[in-house]
Design a protein around this motif. Structure first.
Motif, PDB file in Angstrom:
ATOM      1  N   SER A 134       0.840  -1.190   0.000  1.00  0.00           N
ATOM      2  CA  SER A 134       0.000   0.000   0.000  1.00  0.00           C
ATOM      3  C   SER A 134       0.883   1.250   0.000  1.00  0.00           C
ATOM      4  CB  SER A 134      -0.908  -0.007   1.231  1.00  0.00           C
ATOM      5  OG  SER A 134      -1.731   1.138   1.257  1.00  0.00           O
ATOM      6  N   THR A 135       0.584   2.181  -0.889  1.00  0.00           N
ATOM      7  CA  THR A 135       1.454   3.332  -1.114  1.00  0.00           C
ATOM      8  C   THR A 135       0.657   4.626  -1.119  1.00  0.00           C
ATOM      9  OG1 THR A 135       2.879   1.948  -2.512  1.00  0.00           O
ATOM     10  CG2 THR A 135       3.175   4.321  -2.673  1.00  0.00           C
ATOM     11  N   ASN A 136       1.243   5.653  -0.524  1.00  0.00           N
ATOM     12  CA  ASN A 136       0.694   7.006  -0.618  1.00  0.00           C
ATOM     13  C   ASN A 136       1.517   7.794  -1.638  1.00  0.00           C
ATOM     14  OD1 ASN A 136      -1.163   6.472   1.434  1.00  0.00           O
ATOM     15  ND2 ASN A 136       0.234   7.182   3.036  1.00  0.00           N
ATOM     16  N   PHE A 137       0.823   8.475  -2.548  1.00  0.00           N
ATOM     17  CA  PHE A 137       1.501   9.298  -3.547  1.00  0.00           C
ATOM     18  C   PHE A 137       1.246  10.767  -3.263  1.00  0.00           C
ATOM     19  CE2 PHE A 137       1.300   5.240  -5.688  1.00  0.00           C
ATOM     20  CZ  PHE A 137       2.501   5.183  -6.367  1.00  0.00           C
ATOM     21  N   TYR A 138       2.306  11.575  -3.441  1.00  0.00           N
ATOM     22  CA  TYR A 138       2.236  13.002  -3.148  1.00  0.00           C
ATOM     23  C   TYR A 138       2.652  13.814  -4.369  1.00  0.00           C
ATOM     24  CZ  TYR A 138       2.035  11.593   1.780  1.00  0.00           C
ATOM     25  OH  TYR A 138       1.663  11.036   2.977  1.00  0.00           O
ATOM     26  N   LYS A 139       2.018  14.962  -4.535  1.00  0.00           N
ATOM     27  CA  LYS A 139       2.422  15.945  -5.544  1.00  0.00           C
ATOM     28  C   LYS A 139       2.622  17.279  -4.840  1.00  0.00           C
ATOM     29  CE  LYS A 139       0.857  18.438  -9.663  1.00  0.00           C
ATOM     30  NZ  LYS A 139       0.692  19.773  -9.055  1.00  0.00           N
ATOM     31  N   ASP A 140       3.821  17.819  -4.992  1.00  0.00           N
ATOM     32  CA  ASP A 140       4.173  19.088  -4.342  1.00  0.00           C
ATOM     33  C   ASP A 140       3.858  19.061  -2.850  1.00  0.00           C
ATOM     34  OD1 ASP A 140       4.983  20.107  -6.818  1.00  0.00           O
ATOM     35  OD2 ASP A 140       2.965  20.816  -7.284  1.00  0.00           O
ATOM     36  N   ILE A 144      -2.149  12.886  -2.938  1.00  0.00           N
ATOM     37  CA  ILE A 144      -3.062  12.872  -4.088  1.00  0.00           C
ATOM     38  C   ILE A 144      -3.709  11.509  -4.298  1.00  0.00           C
ATOM     39  CG2 ILE A 144      -1.903  14.739  -5.330  1.00  0.00           C
ATOM     40  CD1 ILE A 144      -0.506  12.576  -7.017  1.00  0.00           C
ATOM     41  N   GLY A 145      -3.253  10.475  -3.579  1.00  0.00           N
ATOM     42  CA  GLY A 145      -3.880   9.179  -3.753  1.00  0.00           C
ATOM     43  C   GLY A 145      -3.232   8.096  -2.925  1.00  0.00           C
ATOM     44  N   GLU A 146      -4.019   7.061  -2.631  1.00  0.00           N
ATOM     45  CA  GLU A 146      -3.539   5.876  -1.927  1.00  0.00           C
ATOM     46  C   GLU A 146      -3.787   4.663  -2.825  1.00  0.00           C
ATOM     47  OE1 GLU A 146      -5.336   5.614   1.919  1.00  0.00           O
ATOM     48  OE2 GLU A 146      -5.165   7.766   2.293  1.00  0.00           O
ATOM     49  N   GLU A 147      -2.732   3.945  -3.143  1.00  0.00           N
ATOM     50  CA  GLU A 147      -2.832   2.787  -4.031  1.00  0.00           C
ATOM     51  C   GLU A 147      -2.363   1.537  -3.307  1.00  0.00           C
ATOM     52  OE1 GLU A 147      -4.225   2.954  -6.913  1.00  0.00           O
ATOM     53  OE2 GLU A 147      -4.372   5.149  -7.051  1.00  0.00           O
ATOM     54  N   LYS A 148      -3.077   0.419  -3.521  1.00  0.00           N
ATOM     55  CA  LYS A 148      -2.768  -0.808  -2.794  1.00  0.00           C
ATOM     56  C   LYS A 148      -1.594  -1.572  -3.398  1.00  0.00           C
ATOM     57  CE  LYS A 148      -7.462  -1.535  -1.033  1.00  0.00           C
ATOM     58  NZ  LYS A 148      -8.618  -2.470  -0.977  1.00  0.00           N
ATOM     59  N   ILE A 154      -1.940   7.849 -14.176  1.00  0.00           N
ATOM     60  CA  ILE A 154      -2.639   9.065 -14.597  1.00  0.00           C
ATOM     61  C   ILE A 154      -3.024   8.830 -16.046  1.00  0.00           C
ATOM     62  CG2 ILE A 154      -2.502  11.573 -14.815  1.00  0.00           C
ATOM     63  CD1 ILE A 154      -0.204  11.533 -12.794  1.00  0.00           C
ATOM     64  N   THR A 155      -4.290   8.542 -16.287  1.00  0.00           N
ATOM     65  CA  THR A 155      -4.701   8.084 -17.622  1.00  0.00           C
ATOM     66  C   THR A 155      -4.558   9.169 -18.682  1.00  0.00           C
ATOM     67  OG1 THR A 155      -6.991   8.602 -17.017  1.00  0.00           O
ATOM     68  CG2 THR A 155      -6.265   6.324 -16.731  1.00  0.00           C
ATOM     69  N   ILE A 156      -4.961  10.375 -18.357  1.00  0.00           N
ATOM     70  CA  ILE A 156      -4.837  11.487 -19.314  1.00  0.00           C
ATOM     71  C   ILE A 156      -4.192  12.648 -18.558  1.00  0.00           C
ATOM     72  CG2 ILE A 156      -6.043  13.055 -20.879  1.00  0.00           C
ATOM     73  CD1 ILE A 156      -8.268  11.023 -21.100  1.00  0.00           C
ATOM     74  N   ILE A 157      -2.900  12.803 -18.734  1.00  0.00           N
ATOM     75  CA  ILE A 157      -2.191  13.827 -17.963  1.00  0.00           C
ATOM     76  C   ILE A 157      -2.419  15.200 -18.573  1.00  0.00           C
ATOM     77  CG2 ILE A 157       0.035  13.766 -19.204  1.00  0.00           C
ATOM     78  CD1 ILE A 157       1.327  13.756 -16.321  1.00  0.00           C
ATOM     79  N   SER A 158      -2.522  16.207 -17.721  1.00  0.00           N
ATOM     80  CA  SER A 158      -2.748  17.586 -18.164  1.00  0.00           C
ATOM     81  C   SER A 158      -1.582  18.458 -17.722  1.00  0.00           C
ATOM     82  CB  SER A 158      -4.059  18.121 -17.585  1.00  0.00           C
ATOM     83  OG  SER A 158      -3.996  18.148 -16.164  1.00  0.00           O
ATOM     84  N   MET A 159      -1.554  19.682 -18.226  1.00  0.00           N
ATOM     85  CA  MET A 159      -0.484  20.601 -17.870  1.00  0.00           C
ATOM     86  C   MET A 159      -0.477  20.897 -16.370  1.00  0.00           C
ATOM     87  SD  MET A 159       1.043  21.181 -20.738  1.00  0.00           S
ATOM     88  CE  MET A 159       2.073  22.584 -20.337  1.00  0.00           C
ATOM     89  N   SER A 160      -1.654  20.860 -15.744  1.00  0.00           N
ATOM     90  CA  SER A 160      -1.736  21.145 -14.311  1.00  0.00           C
ATOM     91  C   SER A 160      -1.115  20.033 -13.469  1.00  0.00           C
ATOM     92  CB  SER A 160      -3.195  21.351 -13.894  1.00  0.00           C
ATOM     93  OG  SER A 160      -3.958  20.181 -14.137  1.00  0.00           O
ATOM     94  N   ALA A 161      -0.838  18.863 -14.070  1.00  0.00           N
ATOM     95  CA  ALA A 161      -0.252  17.748 -13.329  1.00  0.00           C
ATOM     96  C   ALA A 161       1.258  17.894 -13.181  1.00  0.00           C
ATOM     97  CB  ALA A 161      -0.578  16.429 -14.006  1.00  0.00           C
ATOM     98  N   GLU A 162       1.845  18.887 -13.819  1.00  0.00           N
ATOM     99  CA  GLU A 162       3.288  19.089 -13.721  1.00  0.00           C
ATOM    100  C   GLU A 162       3.661  19.449 -12.290  1.00  0.00           C
ATOM    101  OE1 GLU A 162       6.008  20.886 -17.050  1.00  0.00           O
ATOM    102  OE2 GLU A 162       5.297  22.517 -15.781  1.00  0.00           O
ATOM    103  N   GLY A 163       4.743  18.839 -11.789  1.00  0.00           N
ATOM    104  CA  GLY A 163       5.166  19.153 -10.436  1.00  0.00           C
ATOM    105  C   GLY A 163       6.125  18.125  -9.870  1.00  0.00           C
ATOM    106  N   PHE A 164       6.405  18.230  -8.559  1.00  0.00           N
ATOM    107  CA  PHE A 164       7.299  17.313  -7.862  1.00  0.00           C
ATOM    108  C   PHE A 164       6.476  16.194  -7.221  1.00  0.00           C
ATOM    109  CE2 PHE A 164      10.022  21.081  -7.997  1.00  0.00           C
ATOM    110  CZ  PHE A 164      11.241  20.512  -8.367  1.00  0.00           C
ATOM    111  N   TYR A 165       6.860  14.956  -7.534  1.00  0.00           N
ATOM    112  CA  TYR A 165       6.135  13.795  -7.029  1.00  0.00           C
ATOM    113  C   TYR A 165       7.036  12.972  -6.102  1.00  0.00           C
ATOM    114  CZ  TYR A 165       2.371  14.568 -10.404  1.00  0.00           C
ATOM    115  OH  TYR A 165       1.322  15.094 -11.106  1.00  0.00           O
ATOM    116  N   SER A 166       6.409  12.317  -5.126  1.00  0.00           N
ATOM    117  CA  SER A 166       7.106  11.399  -4.227  1.00  0.00           C
ATOM    118  C   SER A 166       6.117  10.343  -3.781  1.00  0.00           C
ATOM    119  CB  SER A 166       7.696  12.139  -3.020  1.00  0.00           C
ATOM    120  OG  SER A 166       6.660  12.760  -2.271  1.00  0.00           O
ATOM    121  N   CYS A 167       6.624   9.287  -3.143  1.00  0.00           N
ATOM    122  CA  CYS A 167       5.747   8.234  -2.643  1.00  0.00           C
ATOM    123  C   CYS A 167       6.187   7.826  -1.241  1.00  0.00           C
ATOM    124  CB  CYS A 167       5.731   7.027  -3.581  1.00  0.00           C
ATOM    125  SG  CYS A 167       7.303   6.140  -3.714  1.00  0.00           S
TER     126      CYS A 167
END
Length: 238
Positions: A134-140, A144-148, A154-167
């Motif tokens: 189980s993982t927590n994902f973070y943006k900036d 932004i989400g919890e995945e098992k 991200i099925t259709i990425i948009s310009m607003s999705a740009e940023g720093f990600y971590s898990c």
């Protein structure tokens, strides 16, 4: 570690494995994709500026560089360069001593594409890495989400999705380093001008021909009238 490039982009830098985060002691291969020879890999790190690939930290080959054993000090910005003012895109790589890394695209992705982020764990007891937790994902810095199963799509990425990600792996109390995910705008090719259907094309041709004939008949009638008028005037003078 971005910086301004005053050069002409003539090549691209590929990274294998294709991700931006690596664990301590991993092998990284950097290659310059270009149509000519004479390219070299350079980097900026916390300790060096514009350092070319050389023995001591990498194994230089023609247009490529191999880091056999990566260390956190190898974290930095990498690019290709030649002696004629040409260069490539810049990629930012992070090497960490943590067993948890975020596997994310090393190059900017195109708006509208599908993007997969994978949280990967591997320590000295494991032969291969695993994402089955189980993982927590973070943006900036924001959750932004919890995945098992350790993956976020991200099925259709948009310009607003740009940023720093971590898990984060909550069960082990581990958090990955941050990585930048860039998004470039999708270029929409210009549409071809609409074309008339074949039957409309024939109608336009026929209409054009009729108009031409009509003008020709009117012109002939005008010429005949002028000639008759001239002849009548000449006869009156006699």
């Amino acid at each position: 570690m971005e910086f301004a490039q005053l050069c002409l982009i003539l090549s691209s830098l590929t990274v294998s494995p294709e991700r931006s985060q690596f664990r301590h002691y991993e092998t990284i291969i950097l290659s310059c994709a270009a149509n000519s020879t004479g390219w070299m890999v350079r980097r900026n790190t916390s300790y060096h500026f514009s350092q070319k690939c050389q023995f001591g930290w990498g194994v230089p080959k023609e247009s490529s560089c191999k880091i056999d054993t990566a260390y956190p000090s190898d974290s930095g910005a990498y690019w290709c360069e030649n002696n004629h003012g040409g260069c490539s895109n810049v990629v930012n790589l992070t090497v960490t001593a943590s067993p948890l890394i975020l596997e994310s695209p090393v190059h900017p992705v195109t708006e509208g594409d599908s993007v997969t982020l994978r949280c990967s764990y591997k320590d000295e007891r494991l032969i291969s890495s695993t994402s089955n937790f189980s993982t927590n994902f973070y943006k900036d810095g924001q959750l932004i989400g919890e995945e098992k199963e350790g993956r976020m799509v991200i099925t259709i990425i948009s310009m607003s999705a740009e940023g720093f990600y971590s898990c984060e792996d909550p069960s082990r109390g581990k958090t990955s380093e941050k990585s930048w995910v860039g998004v470039r705008a999708r270029v929409i090719p210009p549409e071809d001008p609409p074309t008339d259907p074949p039957h409309f094309l024939w109608i336009r041709i026929a209409a054009g021909a009729l108009i031409f004939i009509l003008y020709a008949v009117i012109l002939l009638l005008c010429l005949c009238s002028i000639r008759r008028w001239a002849r009548g005037r000449a006869a009156a003078r006699k």
